[in-house]
Motif scaffolding. Structure first.
Motif, PDB file in Angstrom:
ATOM      1  N   LEU A  63      12.990   3.675  97.789  1.00 16.68           N
ATOM      2  CA  LEU A  63      14.362   3.573  98.277  1.00 16.68           C
ATOM      3  C   LEU A  63      15.134   2.478  97.542  1.00 16.68           C
ATOM      4  CD1 LEU A  63      13.643   3.664 102.128  1.00 16.68           C
ATOM      5  CD2 LEU A  63      14.220   5.604 100.652  1.00 16.68           C
ATOM      6  N   SER A  64      16.455   2.612  97.552  1.00 16.15           N
ATOM      7  CA  SER A  64      17.310   1.507  97.125  1.00 16.15           C
ATOM      8  C   SER A  64      17.238   0.426  98.203  1.00 16.15           C
ATOM      9  CB  SER A  64      18.749   1.985  96.953  1.00 16.15           C
ATOM     10  OG  SER A  64      19.286   2.421  98.206  1.00 16.15           O
ATOM     11  N   ILE A  65      17.620  -0.778  97.854  1.00 16.99           N
ATOM     12  CA  ILE A  65      17.528  -1.897  98.798  1.00 16.99           C
ATOM     13  C   ILE A  65      18.934  -2.400  99.107  1.00 16.99           C
ATOM     14  CG2 ILE A  65      16.532  -4.181  99.208  1.00 16.99           C
ATOM     15  CD1 ILE A  65      14.398  -3.457  97.106  1.00 16.99           C
ATOM     16  N   PRO A  66      19.466  -2.113 100.293  1.00 18.52           N
ATOM     17  CA  PRO A  66      20.848  -2.499 100.618  1.00 18.52           C
ATOM     18  C   PRO A  66      21.010  -3.965 101.015  1.00 18.52           C
ATOM     19  CG  PRO A  66      19.863  -1.289 102.443  1.00 18.52           C
ATOM     20  CD  PRO A  66      18.858  -1.273 101.334  1.00 18.52           C
ATOM     21  N   PRO A  71      12.683  -2.402 103.283  1.00 23.40           N
ATOM     22  CA  PRO A  71      11.566  -1.914 102.466  1.00 23.40           C
ATOM     23  C   PRO A  71      12.009  -1.102 101.253  1.00 23.40           C
ATOM     24  CG  PRO A  71      11.795  -0.570 104.431  1.00 23.40           C
ATOM     25  CD  PRO A  71      12.758  -1.718 104.578  1.00 23.40           C
ATOM     26  N   GLY A  72      11.364  -1.369 100.121  1.00 18.86           N
ATOM     27  CA  GLY A  72      11.631  -0.576  98.927  1.00 18.86           C
ATOM     28  C   GLY A  72      10.820   0.703  98.903  1.00 18.86           C
ATOM     29  N   ILE A  73       9.774   0.749  99.737  1.00 15.50           N
ATOM     30  CA  ILE A  73       8.918   1.932  99.808  1.00 15.50           C
ATOM     31  C   ILE A  73       8.583   2.238 101.258  1.00 15.50           C
ATOM     32  CG2 ILE A  73       6.596   2.820  99.314  1.00 15.50           C
ATOM     33  CD1 ILE A  73       6.681   1.379  96.663  1.00 15.50           C
ATOM     34  N   ILE A  74       8.727   3.498 101.633  1.00 11.95           N
ATOM     35  CA  ILE A  74       8.256   3.947 102.936  1.00 11.95           C
ATOM     36  C   ILE A  74       7.156   4.976 102.728  1.00 11.95           C
ATOM     37  CG2 ILE A  74      10.388   3.456 104.179  1.00 11.95           C
ATOM     38  CD1 ILE A  74      11.067   6.458 103.978  1.00 11.95           C
TER      39      ILE A  74
END
Length: 251
Positions: A63-66, A71-74
């Motif tokens: 994921l992008s990080i807002p 988390p950057g990964i799920i």
């Protein structure tokens, strides 16, 4: 003779079709809906950077990080009994940097706090006391609790995020990881708060399995290599079993 299809056979066909579709791989829209429920406020947006092919019913998504502590990964796991895909409570946040990423730090909004359990000097992710604190976010569903090595970070969930589903990230070795990646620079930084633990983006991610061991290998935008190994996911779909993390500087 003219053949007819009775309502009974139509019903059986529909039931089989629904059951089959229920266990299929998630599409991007379904994964996006899961990612959206990580947001603590609807003022921010998260996008899918990479959907890694599933391995043995386990899906890894980058994921992008807002904002910080996101988390950057799920990891999404297929329930073997129902065939339903469910996000694992534990998520991943590979990468550390001491320079500002420009991402929002919730401490600056008065919605984040770093604290420590009485009579504890270090956190261990497998410690029952740490798990008890972390899992209060599941019961209250209004906070995010992330244990670091020498403190625990918590921030609240905005009321504008009604679909929020809690998560945690194991950062209980991040002080040591930071010193490995930055040649002991972090020994001179405050270790009981998260100011210097900013997060880079993710450049690439691989997910494989061999000899009953899963491996997630991540390369960050800052060229750090983070490798996660684990044996599976617990029965409650909360944690990675016997997880180990290794970090290294990229070439």
């Amino acid at each position: 003779m003219k053949k007819t299809i009775t309502p009974f056979f139509i019903l059986i066909f529909l039931l089989l079709t629904i059951q089959y579709g229920y266990g299929q791989n998630l599409n991007k829209e379904e994964i996006q809906a899961i990612a959206n429920n990580l947001l603590i406020t609807n003022k921010y947006h998260v996008s899918i950077k990479k959907i890694v092919p599933p391995v043995n019913g386990i899906q890894v998504v980058v994921l992008s990080i807002p904002y910080r502590e996101f988390p950057g990964i799920i990891i999404i796991n297929k329930n073997k009994s129902t065939g339903k895909w469910e996000r694992v409570f534990e998520s991943l946040s590979p990468g550390i940097q001491d320079k500002s990423s420009g991402l929002l730090d919730w401490h600056t909004k008065g919605e984040g706090v770093d604290f420590m359990i009485d009579k504890m000097s270090m956190c261990n992710f497998s410690d029952k006391r740490i798990k008890t604190v972390v899992e209060t976010s599941i019961k209250k569903n209004g906070v995010i609790i992330i244990p670091y090595q020498h403190f625990i970070h918590m921030n609240t969930v905005n009321a504008t995020s009604p679909g929020f589903a809690p998560y945690t990230i194991d950062k209980t070795e991040y002080f040591d990881f930071a010193n490995t990646l930055f040649d002991n620079l972090y020994s001179g930084y405050p270790k009981n708060e998260c100011t210097m633990f900013d997060t880079p983006g993710i450049r690439d991610c691989e997910f494989t399995s061999a000899n009953n061991l899963y491996k997630i290998k991540v390369t960050t935008d800052s060229n750090q290599i983070w490798t996660y190994t684990f044996e599976g996911i617990d029965a409650k779909n909360q944690y990675l079993l016997n997880k180990k993390i290794a970090v290294a500087k990229g070439m």
